[in-house]
Design a protein around this motif. Structure first.
Motif, PDB file in Angstrom:
ATOM      1  N   ASN A  88       0.829  -1.213   0.000  1.00 29.58           N
ATOM      2  CA  ASN A  88       0.000   0.000   0.000  1.00 29.58           C
ATOM      3  C   ASN A  88       0.858   1.256   0.000  1.00 29.58           C
ATOM      4  N   SER A  89       1.962   1.204   0.765  1.00 28.13           N
ATOM      5  CA  SER A  89       2.856   2.352   0.837  1.00 28.13           C
ATOM      6  C   SER A  89       3.542   2.600  -0.508  1.00 28.13           C
ATOM      7  N   ILE A  90       3.962   1.527  -1.167  1.00 23.29           N
ATOM      8  CA  ILE A  90       4.596   1.663  -2.483  1.00 23.29           C
ATOM      9  C   ILE A  90       3.582   2.171  -3.501  1.00 23.29           C
ATOM     10  N   ALA A  91       2.371   1.608  -3.460  1.00 21.21           N
ATOM     11  CA  ALA A  91       1.324   2.061  -4.386  1.00 21.21           C
ATOM     12  C   ALA A  91       0.993   3.525  -4.169  1.00 21.21           C
ATOM     13  N   GLY A  92       1.184   4.000  -2.924  1.00 24.03           N
ATOM     14  CA  GLY A  92       0.915   5.398  -2.609  1.00 24.03           C
ATOM     15  C   GLY A  92       2.019   6.350  -3.025  1.00 24.03           C
ATOM     16  N   GLY A  93       3.103   5.816  -3.599  1.00 24.88           N
ATOM     17  CA  GLY A  93       4.149   6.686  -4.129  1.00 24.88           C
ATOM     18  C   GLY A  93       5.500   6.573  -3.473  1.00 24.88           C
ATOM     19  N   ASN A  94       5.635   5.741  -2.429  1.00 28.89           N
ATOM     20  CA  ASN A  94       6.937   5.579  -1.772  1.00 28.89           C
ATOM     21  C   ASN A  94       7.771   4.548  -2.520  1.00 28.89           C
ATOM     22  N   ASP A  95       8.990   4.920  -2.870  1.00 29.35           N
ATOM     23  CA  ASP A  95       9.851   4.052  -3.669  1.00 29.35           C
ATOM     24  C   ASP A  95      10.691   3.181  -2.741  1.00 29.35           C
ATOM     25  N   PHE A  96      10.061   2.116  -2.226  1.00 27.56           N
ATOM     26  CA  PHE A  96      10.708   1.196  -1.308  1.00 27.56           C
ATOM     27  C   PHE A  96      11.022  -0.116  -2.021  1.00 27.56           C
ATOM     28  N   VAL A  97      12.008  -0.845  -1.485  1.00 24.37           N
ATOM     29  CA  VAL A  97      12.272  -2.212  -1.918  1.00 24.37           C
ATOM     30  C   VAL A  97      12.234  -3.114  -0.697  1.00 24.37           C
ATOM     31  N   ALA A  98      11.748  -4.342  -0.891  1.00 23.22           N
ATOM     32  CA  ALA A  98      11.662  -5.327   0.183  1.00 23.22           C
ATOM     33  C   ALA A  98      13.006  -6.027   0.298  1.00 23.22           C
ATOM     34  N   ALA A  99      13.706  -5.785   1.404  1.00 22.51           N
ATOM     35  CA  ALA A  99      15.066  -6.293   1.566  1.00 22.51           C
ATOM     36  C   ALA A  99      15.092  -7.763   1.967  1.00 22.51           C
ATOM     37  N   TYR A 100      14.336  -8.123   2.995  1.00 23.49           N
ATOM     38  CA  TYR A 100      14.265  -9.520   3.419  1.00 23.49           C
ATOM     39  C   TYR A 100      12.997  -9.714   4.258  1.00 23.49           C
ATOM     40  N   PRO A 101      12.472 -10.937   4.350  1.00 25.49           N
ATOM     41  CA  PRO A 101      11.262 -11.167   5.132  1.00 25.49           C
ATOM     42  C   PRO A 101      11.550 -11.033   6.625  1.00 25.49           C
ATOM     43  N   SER A 102      10.814 -10.156   7.280  1.00 28.58           N
ATOM     44  CA  SER A 102      11.031  -9.957   8.712  1.00 28.58           C
ATOM     45  C   SER A 102      10.613 -11.176   9.507  1.00 28.58           C
ATOM     46  N   ASN A 103       9.560 -11.828   9.085  1.00 25.31           N
ATOM     47  CA  ASN A 103       9.036 -13.037   9.706  1.00 25.31           C
ATOM     48  C   ASN A 103       8.272 -13.814   8.654  1.00 25.31           C
ATOM     49  N   LEU A 284      15.400 -15.942   2.762  1.00 23.91           N
ATOM     50  CA  LEU A 284      15.013 -15.027   1.693  1.00 23.91           C
ATOM     51  C   LEU A 284      13.637 -15.376   1.136  1.00 23.91           C
ATOM     52  N   PRO A 285      12.983 -14.414   0.473  1.00 18.68           N
ATOM     53  CA  PRO A 285      11.606 -14.618   0.015  1.00 18.68           C
ATOM     54  C   PRO A 285      11.516 -15.295  -1.347  1.00 18.68           C
ATOM     55  N   VAL A 286      10.288 -15.663  -1.703  1.00 15.29           N
ATOM     56  CA  VAL A 286       9.952 -16.072  -3.062  1.00 15.29           C
ATOM     57  C   VAL A 286       8.860 -15.113  -3.539  1.00 15.29           C
ATOM     58  N   GLU A 287       8.604 -15.106  -4.835  1.00 17.43           N
ATOM     59  CA  GLU A 287       7.680 -14.107  -5.379  1.00 17.43           C
ATOM     60  C   GLU A 287       6.266 -14.244  -4.830  1.00 17.43           C
ATOM     61  N   ARG A 288       5.824 -15.460  -4.464  1.00 18.65           N
ATOM     62  CA  ARG A 288       4.470 -15.615  -3.931  1.00 18.65           C
ATOM     63  C   ARG A 288       4.266 -14.786  -2.667  1.00 18.65           C
ATOM     64  N   ASP A 289       5.323 -14.593  -1.882  1.00 20.36           N
ATOM     65  CA  ASP A 289       5.217 -13.812  -0.651  1.00 20.36           C
ATOM     66  C   ASP A 289       4.674 -12.410  -0.921  1.00 20.36           C
ATOM     67  N   ILE A 290       5.001 -11.879  -2.087  1.00 22.47           N
ATOM     68  CA  ILE A 290       4.522 -10.560  -2.490  1.00 22.47           C
ATOM     69  C   ILE A 290       3.269 -10.664  -3.362  1.00 22.47           C
ATOM     70  N   GLN A 291       3.299 -11.612  -4.307  1.00 17.41           N
ATOM     71  CA  GLN A 291       2.217 -11.680  -5.300  1.00 17.41           C
ATOM     72  C   GLN A 291       0.867 -11.991  -4.671  1.00 17.41           C
ATOM     73  N   PHE A 292       0.836 -12.802  -3.620  1.00 14.56           N
ATOM     74  CA  PHE A 292      -0.429 -13.114  -2.953  1.00 14.56           C
ATOM     75  C   PHE A 292      -1.152 -11.840  -2.559  1.00 14.56           C
ATOM     76  N   ASP A 312       9.709  -6.324  -9.181  1.00 20.71           N
ATOM     77  CA  ASP A 312      10.198  -4.955  -9.071  1.00 20.71           C
ATOM     78  C   ASP A 312      10.334  -4.498  -7.619  1.00 20.71           C
ATOM     79  N   ILE A 313       9.732  -5.258  -6.704  1.00 22.13           N
ATOM     80  CA  ILE A 313       9.698  -4.865  -5.300  1.00 22.13           C
ATOM     81  C   ILE A 313      10.725  -5.614  -4.476  1.00 22.13           C
ATOM     82  N   LEU A 314      10.945  -6.887  -4.796  1.00 24.12           N
ATOM     83  CA  LEU A 314      11.901  -7.704  -4.049  1.00 24.12           C
ATOM     84  C   LEU A 314      13.330  -7.335  -4.428  1.00 24.12           C
ATOM     85  N   LEU A 315      14.123  -7.013  -3.440  1.00 25.19           N
ATOM     86  CA  LEU A 315      15.517  -6.661  -3.694  1.00 25.19           C
ATOM     87  C   LEU A 315      16.314  -7.881  -4.115  1.00 25.19           C
ATOM     88  N   VAL A 316      16.049  -9.007  -3.484  1.00 22.85           N
ATOM     89  CA  VAL A 316      16.728 -10.270  -3.814  1.00 22.85           C
ATOM     90  C   VAL A 316      15.799 -11.383  -3.389  1.00 22.85           C
TER      91      VAL A 316
END
Length: 325
Positions: A88-103, A284-292, A312-316
């Protein structure tokens, strides 16, 4: 821009050695009560030695959205929030990247929704009109409730959510001030203490709704990563290594957590209930973690179809050697 990150698909065993001339960077962050982030654990374990990275704790965040606001405003350099809140924050205009899964959430580590033992509430179908305590709105627990109601063919706003800090969740439930208390996957210390006292009954958890998935992400500003690619690499590398350490050494991790909580003036006794970070081997994450969650937000009309893409969001990721941004 392509970041020359080496493949991180297997369990990390060493942090990349850096020269004595490594760039000195300070990463400011907000802590979470009752727990340690993986980068904090990495610092406790000495994994940042020789990288030039120094972590600076500026206090506490009540929840992920507050952390992201601070990151967007430049008050901190590291944010941490539920995946839906990050998107939601990225969609709102913040240019963030997801570095690693916190949990992550799995059979061992999960968010659990509790009621009093004699409550008439037995499942998601009983939530409409009930009051549910969550740590913050617009983040993981909020979206888990919405998704649970949707899965039961109920209106997604049928429950009443109120904000209660993690340390007070048990208190407000036992006092009858709320019908349900939601203990997040990052609050296993508080959940364990409440469960030990007895008199509570779980009605569902987030794995029932979401399956095994990353619960949230530590995020960085894209411009910071572009300005400090080596430091960004070392930050992710050390944090992922710390996640693996916690999975392999649970008792030692609880000892480190207890010591850190005591140093912060918190109750070190709750460290005994820490069940881990719940992430995959390799940290580290996989794309489903974000795509879901992209799919959920598109379904709800909060983002336009195709507006966000996981790659485009996952750093690695756990199976990519590099990420192009």
């Amino acid at each position: 821009m392509t970041f020359p990150f080496r493949a991180l698909s297997t369990a990390l065993t060493t942090v990349v050695a850096t020269s004595a001339s490594a760039e000195e960077v300070t990463l400011r962050y907000l802590a979470s009560q009752g727990g340690l982030s993986a980068h904090e654990l990495a610092q406790e374990l000495g994994y940042f030695e020789g990288t030039g990275i120094t972590l600076e704790n500026l206090g506490y965040a009540t929840g992920g959205p507050e952390s992201l606001i601070a990151l967007a405003g430049g008050s901190v350099d590291i944010g941490s929030a539920a995946t839906a809140a990050v998107l939601n924050s990225i969609a709102g205009g913040n240019d963030f990247v997801a570095a690693y899964p916190s949990n992550g959430i799995n059979d061992e580590v999960q968010s659990i929704f509790y009621v009093l033992e004699d409550s008439p509430i037995h499942g998601v179908e009983d939530l409409p009109g009930r009051t549910v305590a969550v740590n913050t709105l617009g983040a993981h627990l909020d979206y888990t409730v919405r998704e649970a109601l949707h899965s039961a063919s109920l209106p997604e706003d049928a429950a009443n959510l109120i904000v209660v800090p993690g340390p007070q969740l048990e208190q407000v439930l036992r006092a009858g001030q709320v019908d349900v208390a939601a203990f997040g996957y990052w609050q296993t210390t508080f959940e364990g203490a409440a469960r030990q006292t007895g008199g509570l009954r779980p009605i569902f958890d987030d794995t029932d709704v979401l399956g095994d998935i990353a619960g949230g992400f530590v995020v960085l500003r894209r411009d910071w990563v572009e300005a400090h690619p080596d430091a960004a690499h070392d930050f992710v590398d050390a944090s992922a290594k710390a996640l693996d350490y916690a999975r392999k050494n649970p008792e030692e991790t609880r000892e480190i957590l207890a010591r850190a909580l005591e140093e912060r003036g918190e109750n070190p006794e709750v460290a005994q209930y820490f069940r881990g970070y719940g992430v995959r081997e390799g940290g580290l994450p996989v794309e489903r973690d974000i795509q879901f969650w992209i799919d959920v937000l598109e379904r709800e009309g909060q983002v336009a179809p195709g507006q966000l893409a996981a790659k485009d969001i996952l750093l690695v990721t756990g199976d990519d050697a590099s990420v192009t941004n």
